[in-house]
Scaffold this motif. Structure first.
Motif, PDB file in Angstrom:
ATOM      1  N   GLN A  74     -12.040   1.406   5.366  1.00 25.30           N
ATOM      2  CA  GLN A  74     -13.092   0.422   5.632  1.00 25.30           C
ATOM      3  C   GLN A  74     -14.447   1.129   5.574  1.00 25.30           C
ATOM      4  O   GLN A  74     -14.640   2.160   6.208  1.00 25.30           O
ATOM      5  CB  GLN A  74     -12.870  -0.234   6.988  1.00 25.30           C
ATOM      6  CG  GLN A  74     -11.581  -1.054   7.039  1.00 25.30           C
ATOM      7  CD  GLN A  74     -11.289  -1.615   8.424  1.00 25.30           C
ATOM      8  OE1 GLN A  74     -12.031  -1.369   9.383  1.00 25.30           O
ATOM      9  NE2 GLN A  74     -10.222  -2.397   8.521  1.00 25.30           N
ATOM     10  N   VAL A  75     -15.363   0.563   4.808  1.00 27.19           N
ATOM     11  CA  VAL A  75     -16.655   1.203   4.562  1.00 27.19           C
ATOM     12  C   VAL A  75     -17.648   0.843   5.658  1.00 27.19           C
ATOM     13  O   VAL A  75     -18.219   1.717   6.330  1.00 27.19           O
ATOM     14  CB  VAL A  75     -17.197   0.791   3.178  1.00 27.19           C
ATOM     15  CG1 VAL A  75     -18.549   1.442   2.897  1.00 27.19           C
ATOM     16  CG2 VAL A  75     -16.197   1.146   2.080  1.00 27.19           C
ATOM     17  N   VAL A  76     -17.871  -0.440   5.854  1.00 28.35           N
ATOM     18  CA  VAL A  76     -18.792  -0.945   6.871  1.00 28.35           C
ATOM     19  C   VAL A  76     -18.331  -2.336   7.321  1.00 28.35           C
ATOM     20  O   VAL A  76     -17.492  -2.967   6.681  1.00 28.35           O
ATOM     21  CB  VAL A  76     -20.255  -1.058   6.347  1.00 28.35           C
ATOM     22  CG1 VAL A  76     -20.915   0.298   6.255  1.00 28.35           C
ATOM     23  CG2 VAL A  76     -20.309  -1.788   5.018  1.00 28.35           C
ATOM     24  N   GLU A 211     -16.698   1.821  -5.857  1.00 23.77           N
ATOM     25  CA  GLU A 211     -16.511   0.371  -5.793  1.00 23.77           C
ATOM     26  C   GLU A 211     -15.926  -0.060  -4.453  1.00 23.77           C
ATOM     27  O   GLU A 211     -15.059   0.610  -3.884  1.00 23.77           O
ATOM     28  CB  GLU A 211     -15.587  -0.099  -6.919  1.00 23.77           C
ATOM     29  CG  GLU A 211     -16.104   0.162  -8.313  1.00 23.77           C
ATOM     30  CD  GLU A 211     -15.682   1.511  -8.869  1.00 23.77           C
ATOM     31  OE1 GLU A 211     -15.138   2.334  -8.090  1.00 23.77           O
ATOM     32  OE2 GLU A 211     -15.871   1.726 -10.075  1.00 23.77           O
ATOM     33  N   VAL A 212     -16.406  -1.193  -3.958  1.00 23.95           N
ATOM     34  CA  VAL A 212     -15.909  -1.758  -2.703  1.00 23.95           C
ATOM     35  C   VAL A 212     -15.586  -3.236  -2.906  1.00 23.95           C
ATOM     36  O   VAL A 212     -16.000  -3.850  -3.886  1.00 23.95           O
ATOM     37  CB  VAL A 212     -16.944  -1.607  -1.561  1.00 23.95           C
ATOM     38  CG1 VAL A 212     -17.331  -0.154  -1.378  1.00 23.95           C
ATOM     39  CG2 VAL A 212     -18.175  -2.459  -1.809  1.00 23.95           C
ATOM     40  N   GLU A 213     -14.839  -3.779  -1.964  1.00 23.17           N
ATOM     41  CA  GLU A 213     -14.597  -5.229  -1.931  1.00 23.17           C
ATOM     42  C   GLU A 213     -14.562  -5.686  -0.490  1.00 23.17           C
ATOM     43  O   GLU A 213     -14.331  -4.884   0.419  1.00 23.17           O
ATOM     44  CB  GLU A 213     -13.301  -5.582  -2.660  1.00 23.17           C
ATOM     45  CG  GLU A 213     -12.052  -4.946  -2.110  1.00 23.17           C
ATOM     46  CD  GLU A 213     -10.833  -5.203  -2.995  1.00 23.17           C
ATOM     47  OE1 GLU A 213     -11.012  -5.394  -4.216  1.00 23.17           O
ATOM     48  OE2 GLU A 213      -9.723  -5.201  -2.458  1.00 23.17           O
ATOM     49  N   THR A 220     -15.465  -7.361   6.521  1.00 23.63           N
ATOM     50  CA  THR A 220     -15.009  -5.982   6.385  1.00 23.63           C
ATOM     51  C   THR A 220     -15.009  -5.545   4.926  1.00 23.63           C
ATOM     52  O   THR A 220     -14.268  -6.083   4.105  1.00 23.63           O
ATOM     53  CB  THR A 220     -13.601  -5.815   6.972  1.00 23.63           C
ATOM     54  OG1 THR A 220     -13.583  -6.321   8.310  1.00 23.63           O
ATOM     55  CG2 THR A 220     -13.203  -4.346   6.973  1.00 23.63           C
ATOM     56  N   ALA A 221     -15.840  -4.543   4.621  1.00 24.97           N
ATOM     57  CA  ALA A 221     -15.895  -3.982   3.268  1.00 24.97           C
ATOM     58  C   ALA A 221     -14.976  -2.764   3.213  1.00 24.97           C
ATOM     59  O   ALA A 221     -15.016  -1.901   4.094  1.00 24.97           O
ATOM     60  CB  ALA A 221     -17.319  -3.584   2.912  1.00 24.97           C
ATOM     61  N   VAL A 222     -14.139  -2.707   2.178  1.00 24.32           N
ATOM     62  CA  VAL A 222     -13.197  -1.599   2.005  1.00 24.32           C
ATOM     63  C   VAL A 222     -13.382  -0.974   0.628  1.00 24.32           C
ATOM     64  O   VAL A 222     -13.899  -1.608  -0.297  1.00 24.32           O
ATOM     65  CB  VAL A 222     -11.732  -2.063   2.181  1.00 24.32           C
ATOM     66  CG1 VAL A 222     -11.501  -2.628   3.573  1.00 24.32           C
ATOM     67  CG2 VAL A 222     -11.353  -3.088   1.122  1.00 24.32           C
ATOM     68  N   THR A 223     -12.945   0.263   0.499  1.00 25.39           N
ATOM     69  CA  THR A 223     -12.964   0.897  -0.823  1.00 25.39           C
ATOM     70  C   THR A 223     -11.959   0.185  -1.725  1.00 25.39           C
ATOM     71  O   THR A 223     -10.853  -0.143  -1.293  1.00 25.39           O
ATOM     72  CB  THR A 223     -12.611   2.384  -0.721  1.00 25.39           C
ATOM     73  OG1 THR A 223     -11.343   2.530  -0.079  1.00 25.39           O
ATOM     74  CG2 THR A 223     -13.662   3.136   0.081  1.00 25.39           C
ATOM     75  N   LYS A 224     -12.345  -0.053  -2.952  1.00 31.05           N
ATOM     76  CA  LYS A 224     -11.461  -0.771  -3.874  1.00 31.05           C
ATOM     77  C   LYS A 224     -10.182   0.012  -4.124  1.00 31.05           C
ATOM     78  O   LYS A 224      -9.106  -0.564  -4.284  1.00 31.05           O
ATOM     79  CB  LYS A 224     -12.197  -1.036  -5.186  1.00 31.05           C
ATOM     80  CG  LYS A 224     -11.534  -2.107  -6.041  1.00 31.05           C
ATOM     81  CD  LYS A 224     -12.467  -2.590  -7.143  1.00 31.05           C
ATOM     82  CE  LYS A 224     -11.829  -3.769  -7.874  1.00 31.05           C
ATOM     83  NZ  LYS A 224     -12.727  -4.268  -8.948  1.00 31.05           N
TER      84      LYS A 224
END
Length: 247
Positions: A74-76, A211-213, A220-224
């Motif tokens: 999870q990025v942010v 890249e994130v999604e 919740t933004a996660v790494t692709k």
């Protein structure tokens, strides 16, 4: 337009920054295997109330949490919940508060327990170092993207990728003000930095691709590629004596 803060405004932002620092110090101690991210948010709320402040995040554009807790890939913008931390996890905690009409914002990424991999520990270390590389360029007369370029160069030189979907920002009377502060850019470009500018500089660095999604919760933004991500942030002021960390 980029707002220039007065000495009194800088003092008030520093007071908000002091509360943010208190919260992160408490949560750094509390973030151990077995605790839930919801409990960490409760601890943050207790300090916010004691300090006559309020969460800058809860309700912002509909965000439901007091703080952001982003685990592993999870990025942010991870939402606190009943997920229990495990040894080997890495956890990003992002805290923003408002006190007396002024805002401050800061984030750290922590290793959880004693089983964190060397790769994860290195990612955390380089992400934090990239934050301070950016802060070093936050000097009167430099250009905004000197900050961005310093973050990018340090991160990419160690084989990591800089997230491009989310950026840092100006901060003060609002949580997000002009200018945007990307973590990549061309040195010597962007607006000229001036005394009294206040910026939230926040590198988000991925182990794999940039890249994130965003997950179905809408936040919740996660790494692709689902590889690890780390995040550090400070609110800083540009002063005649150099950059001043307010958080």
């Amino acid at each position: 337009m980029i707002d220039i803060k007065s000495e009194n405004e800088l003092r008030l932002i520093s007071e908000a920054g002091r509360v943010v620092k208190l919260i992160l110090e408490e949560l750094k101690y509390a973030a151990r295997p077995g605790i839930t991210t919801a409990r960490l948010a409760e601890k943050a709320e207790e300090i916010i109330k004691k300090c006559n402040s309020r969460s800058a995040f809860k309700g912002y554009r509909g965000y439901p949490g007091i703080i952001c807790t982003s685990l592993n890939e999870q990025v942010v913008h991870g939402i606190p919940g009943e997920k229990r931390l495990s040894s080997g996890d890495i956890l990003s905690i992002d805290v923003g508060i408002e006190k007396d009409g002024y805002f401050a914002d800061s984030a750290i990424t922590l290793p959880i327990g004693d089983k964190v991999s060397e790769n994860a520990a290195r990612l955390i270390d380089i992400t934090e170092k990239s934050l301070y590389a950016g802060i070093e360029k936050a000097v009167e007369g430099n250009r905004l993207f000197d900050i961005s370029n310093a973050i990018q160069q340090l991160s990419e030189s160690h084989g990591y990728a800089v997230v491009r979907d989310f950026v840092g920002h100006g901060i003060g009377r609002s949580l997000h003000e002009e200018p945007e502060v990307p973590n990549w850019g061309k040195q010597g470009t962007g607006p000229r930095l001036k005394n009294g500018m206040v910026l939230a500089i926040e590198p988000m660095i991925n182990e794999g691709g940039y890249e994130v999604e965003v997950l179905p919760d809408g936040w919740t933004a996660v790494t692709k590629d689902r590889l690890l991500s780390a995040h550090f942030e400070h609110t800083i002021a540009i002063t005649e004596h150099g950059p001043k960390v307010l958080t």
